[in-house]
Design an enzyme around this catalytic site. Structure first.
Site, PDB file in Angstrom:
ATOM      1  N   ILE A 288       0.760  -1.281  -0.030  1.00  0.00           N
ATOM      2  CA  ILE A 288      -0.106  -0.072  -0.084  1.00  0.00           C
ATOM      3  C   ILE A 288       1.051   1.300   0.000  1.00  0.00           C
ATOM      4  O   ILE A 288       1.794   1.568   1.033  1.00  0.00           O
ATOM      5  CB  ILE A 288      -0.963  -0.050   1.140  1.00  0.00           C
ATOM      6  CG1 ILE A 288      -1.733  -1.173   1.335  1.00  0.00           C
ATOM      7  CG2 ILE A 288      -1.770   1.294   1.141  1.00  0.00           C
ATOM      8  CD1 ILE A 288      -2.550  -1.374   0.041  1.00  0.00           C
ATOM      9  N   GLU A 290       1.217   4.469   1.111  1.00  0.00           N
ATOM     10  CA  GLU A 290       0.435   5.249   1.957  1.00  0.00           C
ATOM     11  C   GLU A 290       0.413   6.822   1.829  1.00  0.00           C
ATOM     12  O   GLU A 290      -0.527   7.549   2.189  1.00  0.00           O
ATOM     13  CB  GLU A 290       1.192   5.365   3.584  1.00  0.00           C
ATOM     14  CG  GLU A 290       0.831   3.863   4.123  1.00  0.00           C
ATOM     15  CD  GLU A 290       2.192   2.797   3.828  1.00  0.00           C
ATOM     16  OE1 GLU A 290       2.965   2.967   2.896  1.00  0.00           O
ATOM     17  OE2 GLU A 290       2.245   1.787   4.436  1.00  0.00           O
ATOM     18  N   ASP A 332     -21.971  27.242 -23.328  1.00  0.00           N
ATOM     19  CA  ASP A 332     -23.286  28.198 -23.598  1.00  0.00           C
ATOM     20  C   ASP A 332     -22.694  29.296 -24.337  1.00  0.00           C
ATOM     21  O   ASP A 332     -21.564  29.803 -24.346  1.00  0.00           O
ATOM     22  CB  ASP A 332     -23.991  28.453 -22.437  1.00  0.00           C
ATOM     23  CG  ASP A 332     -24.941  29.596 -22.366  1.00  0.00           C
ATOM     24  OD1 ASP A 332     -26.152  29.216 -23.218  1.00  0.00           O
ATOM     25  OD2 ASP A 332     -25.016  30.624 -21.724  1.00  0.00           O
ATOM     26  N   ASP A 626     -23.710  30.249 -17.635  1.00  0.00           N
ATOM     27  CA  ASP A 626     -24.078  31.259 -16.612  1.00  0.00           C
ATOM     28  C   ASP A 626     -25.628  31.479 -16.387  1.00  0.00           C
ATOM     29  O   ASP A 626     -25.754  32.247 -15.416  1.00  0.00           O
ATOM     30  CB  ASP A 626     -23.387  32.577 -17.081  1.00  0.00           C
ATOM     31  CG  ASP A 626     -23.801  33.270 -18.193  1.00  0.00           C
ATOM     32  OD1 ASP A 626     -24.638  32.537 -18.969  1.00  0.00           O
ATOM     33  OD2 ASP A 626     -23.668  34.540 -18.774  1.00  0.00           O
ATOM     34  N   ASP A 630     -28.051  26.532 -17.742  1.00  0.00           N
ATOM     35  CA  ASP A 630     -27.249  25.877 -17.924  1.00  0.00           C
ATOM     36  C   ASP A 630     -26.969  24.933 -16.725  1.00  0.00           C
ATOM     37  O   ASP A 630     -26.057  23.844 -16.617  1.00  0.00           O
ATOM     38  CB  ASP A 630     -25.998  26.545 -17.970  1.00  0.00           C
ATOM     39  CG  ASP A 630     -26.135  27.518 -19.225  1.00  0.00           C
ATOM     40  OD1 ASP A 630     -26.611  27.156 -20.485  1.00  0.00           O
ATOM     41  OD2 ASP A 630     -25.811  29.063 -19.175  1.00  0.00           O
TER      42      ASP A 630
END
Length: 681
Positions: A288, A290, A332, A626, A630
């Site tokens: 593992i 860490e 957008d 905005d 959206d």
């Protein structure tokens, strides 16, 4: 849960039919009916999502696969008597969780922001009398009265209107106010932006007045449906989290295999079981890494600081890595790629095609003589006002505001000319005539100024102003003007014509026809212009192998023209409209999004479908926007980027897996980096 039927096509039924169905009348509801309906339907409020507690945030942080493995390793280390290693591992886990929670605490609730957009009060007719009530107490069947500047408090089917125009850009993505007509009946499948007989909650009345019957309240309004989309979406894992989870699972399996192999080998050699088990577990723990979660967290935290220097707020740490991993950026149009401010960009004078870009003309004296009259009409035949607190801001209709700014920017002193030529009469704009006329005194001279739709004005014009002066208008002149008007319209410009007439006296009343025997002055073309800096950003994305897609509620012609100007649309790309998208299956849409770079006339739910289709074909999708419309796509995207200076709070808060700009600012250099490439903000 509301008892309203949210799937009724109110726009396809007459207002009288709706009033009959809702059991109301022009006099409105009585107090008893209103109280009963409030109990039945509930308050005109959006459901409030329960805020995430600090405890829940901590649980989410420590239930990550890699963190759970570390916790398990710490427990095993304690069992083996390795206290130093256990303390180090647990310290790493705590630091990782604390940093993550602190960063996430900066996010606010999207539904709370939506609720704050609601109108606090509403003018209604009850018991046959007008009164003001809290907007939260509106019920279906209420008769609501709207005036200039009012925020629409619920979804209304219009009963009658007077020159009503409503700004719906935050809901539909269209920058131009929509003129409404209560008498129109529409097909059931008409998109929101074209429903001229309806007004929707959170929209703003730009001018005019109206009466409407409440058709939907609370979660059954169009804004409420968007809130429902946000509420029903699960939290989305970022690519980095998915990679770390995959690594964690791989290491877990590897550790388990090592344990089994060591245990089996030791057993074959006859080793004691207890020491053998301890050895196997120790080797498994050594697999593992860490320090991996802590290292990743620290690196991302440094990225957060770096982005803050670029005026961006990171809401969740993994968003830094996701930003650099994006393969598609969905943008957008209104307010993101464009300025969300109507601007006069072209002027055509007389019968000659000047098509002069007004940014090339610096002062009033630089205009040819015949154009100065056009500037005067733009300033005087106008009901918009300059904000007294900020002369760069406009109060009133955006189109008229654009004309006022146009005149001001090119040398016309608005206050001086209004004082010199006071208005003495007005024929207001209406949707039938499609024009507006004001009459002004200039010393002993009385002048009528008219502006409006070119095709409606030309039949009223008998003369034309040219470089050589005023002369009779010919059929060839009219043909050329209409041809130019069509060309400007095809370039996504909104075209207005201007004319004048000298009168003998001030008109006695509105019934007197002054709109005849006019002198045609010229035309202006205006548009919500693209941001110039966006072109470089788009090219940088293309160089980095990132595809840019425009998703907008605006019309196809306008969207395509803006996309071409910004280099978003190129040869070989396709354009898809909302109605076309509605007919597509999920598989068809997944195939279509491979080549489509412009989606026009789409709804908030359409934007959500597009994002999910891109994700389904393996793209890492970023979404910028905005507006309220959206927000579902911002939340569903791998990374949501909310434009912060003039964007709605809903959009900022829905981008909880991404970043939110403090200002609308585009850097000319890459600011989000990873091993996967660059992305320009």
């Amino acid at each position: 849960m509301s008892n309203q039927q949210s799937d009724i096509s109110w726009h396809s039924k007459s207002s009288r039919d709706i009033m009959r169905d809702l059991k109301t009348s022009d006099k409105g509801l009585n107090d008893l009916d209103a109280e009963e309906r409030l109990t039945y339907y509930g308050k005109n409020e959006l459901r409030k999502k329960k805020k995430k507690t600090i405890g829940k945030m901590l649980v989410e942080q420590i239930t990550d696969v890699m963190v759970l493995i570390l916790v398990g390793a710490a427990i095993l280390s304690i069992c083996l008597g390795e206290w130093a290693e256990a303390i180090v591992i647990l310290t790493i886990v705590v630091i990782d969780a604390v940093i993550g929670v602190i960063q996430e605490c900066k996010a606010t609730n999207a539904l709370e922001a939506l609720k704050q957009m609601s109108s606090p009060t509403a003018c209604v007719r009850r018991n046959g009398e007008e009164c003001i009530i809290p907007a939260s107490e509106l019920v279906p069947g209420d008769i609501v009265l709207l005036d200039d500047g009012a925020i629409v408090p619920a979804d209304l089917r219009l009963i009658q209107e007077n020159k009503l125009a409503v700004q719906e850009s935050s809901l539909t993505g269209e920058s131009i106010p929509v003129e409404k007509d209560s008498e129109t009946l529409l097909p059931a499948d008409t998109p929101i932006g074209s429903r001229v007989n309806m007004v929707y909650a959170s929209s703003i009345v730009m001018y005019g007045n109206a009466e409407g019957v409440v058709a939907a309240t609370g979660m059954n309004t169009e804004v409420g449906k968007i809130a429902g989309m946000l509420e029903n979406q699960d939290e989305l894992d970022t690519p980095l989290k998915r990679k770390l989870n995959s690594v964690g699972k791989t290491l877990s399996v590897a550790g388990l295999i090592v344990c089994i192999i060591i245990f089996v080998i030791g057993s074959l050699y006859g080793r004691p079981w207890i020491p053998l088990l301890m050895t196997a577990v120790s080797l498994a723990i050594s697999i593992i890494p860490e320090g991996l979660p802590a290292t990743a967290t620290i690196v991302m935290a440094l990225g957060v600081q770096r982005m803050a220097k670029q005026n961006a707020i990171i809401r969740k740490l993994p968003a830094v890595e996701t930003l650099g991993s994006a393969t598609v950026i969905c943008c957008d149009k209104t307010g993101t790629l464009t300025q969300n401010r109507m601007t006069v960009t072209h002027v055509a004078l007389g019968s000659t095609i000047h098509n002069k870009n007004v940014t090339e003309v610096k002062t009033l004296k630089d205009f040819p003589p015949e154009s100065r009259e056009l500037l005067h009409i733009a300033a005087l035949c106008n009901n918009a006002l300059l904000d007294p607190n900020n002369s760069n801001e406009i109060i009133g209709d955006p189109t008229e505001g654009a004309l006022l700014t146009f005149a001001k920017n090119y040398g016309v002193d608005i206050d001086t000319i209004e004082e010199k030529m006071p208005r003495v009469f007005e024929q207001p704009f209406d949707s039938v005539r499609k024009r507006m006329t004001t009459v002004h005194k200039n010393g002993n001279e009385i002048i009528a100024y008219t502006k409006g739709a070119v095709e409606e004005m030309l039949p009223l014009c008998s003369r034309i102003l040219t470089e050589q002066g005023v002369r009779e208008m010919t059929d060839a002149d009219r043909k050329q003007i209409l041809s130019l008007c069509m060309k400007m319209s095809e370039d996504a410009l909104r075209v207005l014509g201007f004319a004048k007439r000298t009168l003998e006296c001030v008109p006695a009343d509105e019934n007197e026809d002054v709109e005849q025997d006019l002198i045609f002055i010229g035309m202006t073309g205006m548009i919500d212009p693209p941001r110039k800096e966006v072109i470089q950003a788009v090219e940088t994305c293309h160089t980095a192998g990132i595809r840019v897609v425009m998703i907008t509620g605006d019309h196809k012609v306008t969207a395509l023209e803006i996309a071409k100007q910004l280099h978003v649309f190129k040869e070989g790309n396709t354009v898809i409209t909302g109605p076309e998208l509605d007919t597509m299956t999920a598989k068809e849409l997944e195939e279509a999004v491979r080549t489509a770079t412009v989606f026009a006339r789409v709804s908030p739910s359409d934007k959500l479908r597009i994002i999910k289709a891109l994700q389904n074909i393996g793209e890492v999708a970023a979404m910028t926007g905005d507006g309220v419309n959206d927000s579902p796509a911002l939340k569903a995207a791998d990374i949501g980027i909310a434009m912060g200076k003039s964007g709605t709070d809903v959009a900022k808060d829905a981008s909880d897996t991404g970043i939110s700009f403090l200002e609308k600012k585009y850097s000319r250099k890459p600011v989000g980096t990873s091993a996967f490439g660059y992305i320009t903000i």
